[in-house]
Design an enzyme around this catalytic site. Structure first.
Site, mmCIF file in Angstrom:
data_model
loop_
_atom_site.group_PDB
_atom_site.id
_atom_site.type_symbol
_atom_site.label_atom_id
_atom_site.label_comp_id
_atom_site.label_asym_id
_atom_site.label_seq_id
_atom_site.Cartn_x
_atom_site.Cartn_y
_atom_site.Cartn_z
ATOM 1 N N GLU A 40 0.854 -1.186 0.000
ATOM 2 C CA GLU A 40 0.000 0.000 0.000
ATOM 3 C C GLU A 40 0.889 1.234 0.000
ATOM 4 O OE1 GLU A 40 -3.742 1.943 2.483
ATOM 5 O OE2 GLU A 40 -2.260 0.778 3.565
ATOM 6 N N LYS A 110 -10.308 0.987 -1.949
ATOM 7 C CA LYS A 110 -10.434 0.615 -0.537
ATOM 8 C C LYS A 110 -11.852 0.872 -0.036
ATOM 9 C CE LYS A 110 -7.794 1.326 3.761
ATOM 10 N NZ LYS A 110 -6.645 2.086 4.307
ATOM 11 N N CYS A 151 -5.400 -2.944 3.316
ATOM 12 C CA CYS A 151 -5.113 -2.589 4.708
ATOM 13 C C CYS A 151 -6.321 -2.772 5.637
ATOM 14 C CB CYS A 151 -4.574 -1.153 4.761
ATOM 15 S SG CYS A 151 -3.636 -0.793 6.276
#
Length: 273
Positions: A40, A110, A151
């Site tokens: 990331e 995301k 994440c």
């Protein structure tokens, strides 16, 4: 097949990050990796103050380079989050995937934004600058189907469960946990997602830079469907290699057949999009 996780040390110079990342991708390919993942935020510092400055459209400069090196090496390349994606006046934390022909095969925005407040340790609010994605992201390879998260997405078990339902055998999460959440939850969450869904789970972090405004935990990791850590980096820049054994995955699912034993008459997860 061989999976490579590139734990890159990220600087403030986009061109340098991109050049080093592509060099390490070539190195991983030369060592037999067929699927290669970048961390990331591999192409910009991590922080809400940087997102607008480093943002690019997709396709753009960074994704064009990723496309070219994927084709050159004939691999599947998961582009971490190269830089924030700018689209329609909004910014997204976006991971792109390119196939061996250089074509983009997936783009994951995301879904869950990192808004946390742990008094005395860390406060961060991605939603100050970023907008959330609204879809699951999967892609097929000749080896297996792969599901993507970024994440904070790993904390949401329902998302991983959907990927398992859809036939994914490998979940990849480019991520940048910090020095508070990393030692507490980084490995724990990966092992949980792997055991719950009997899949391989791989996480790929930036290398740790103690001088950065946001210090990443590092420790890029691969966990097998039995919940065992089969590969793990330290904090420094490195490339982690793992051979993904789909025969072992099939054996575990046969020995403990939880996927066929779910009580769908009592509970289920609804997929809305």
């Amino acid at each position: 097949f061989r999976l490579a996780l590139i734990q890159l040390r990220v600087s403030a110079v986009k061109s340098e990050n991109l050049q080093r990342a592509c060099g390490l991708v070539r190195e991983a390919s030369a060592k037999g990796a067929k699927v290669v993942a970048l961390p990331e935020c591999f192409n910009s510092p991590y922080g809400t103050q940087y997102f607008k400055e480093y943002a690019e459209k997709i396709p753009g400069e960074s994704t064009q380079k990723l496309s070219e090196v994927a084709k050159e090496c004939s691999i599947y390349l998961i582009g971490g989050r190269s830089i924030p994606e700018e689209d329609g006046g909004k910014l997204y934390n976006t991971c792109t995937v390119f196939g061996p022909d250089g074509a983009m095969v997936a783009k994951h925005r995301k879904v869950h934004l990192f808004d946390i407040n742990i008094p005395g340790k860390i406060q961060f609010k991605e939603s100050e600058t970023l907008s959330p994605g609204n879809s699951f992201s999967m892609f097929d390879t000749p080896y297996c189907k792969v599901g993507l998260g970024i994440c904070y997405d790993i904390r949401f078990a329902e998302m991983a469960h959907v990927y398992g339902q859809k036939g994914c055998q490998l979940l990849i999460y480019p991520g940048a946990f910090n020095l508070t959440t990393g030692p507490a939850h980084w490995e724990l969450l990966q092992r949980g997602r792997a055991v719950d869904n009997q899949v391989y789970v791989a996480t790929v972090s930036p290398a740790r830079d103690e001088k950065a405004s946001y210090v990443a935990w590092g420790h890029s990791t691969v966990v097998n469907p039995w919940g065992e850590v089969v590969a793990k980096a330290g904090a420094e820049e490195t490339v982690v290699y793992t051979d993904i054994d789909l025969k072992k995955l099939a054996e575990i699912r046969q020995q403990i057949p939880i996927l066929s034993q779910k009580r769908c008459d009592l509970y289920s997860i609804e997929i809305k999009k």
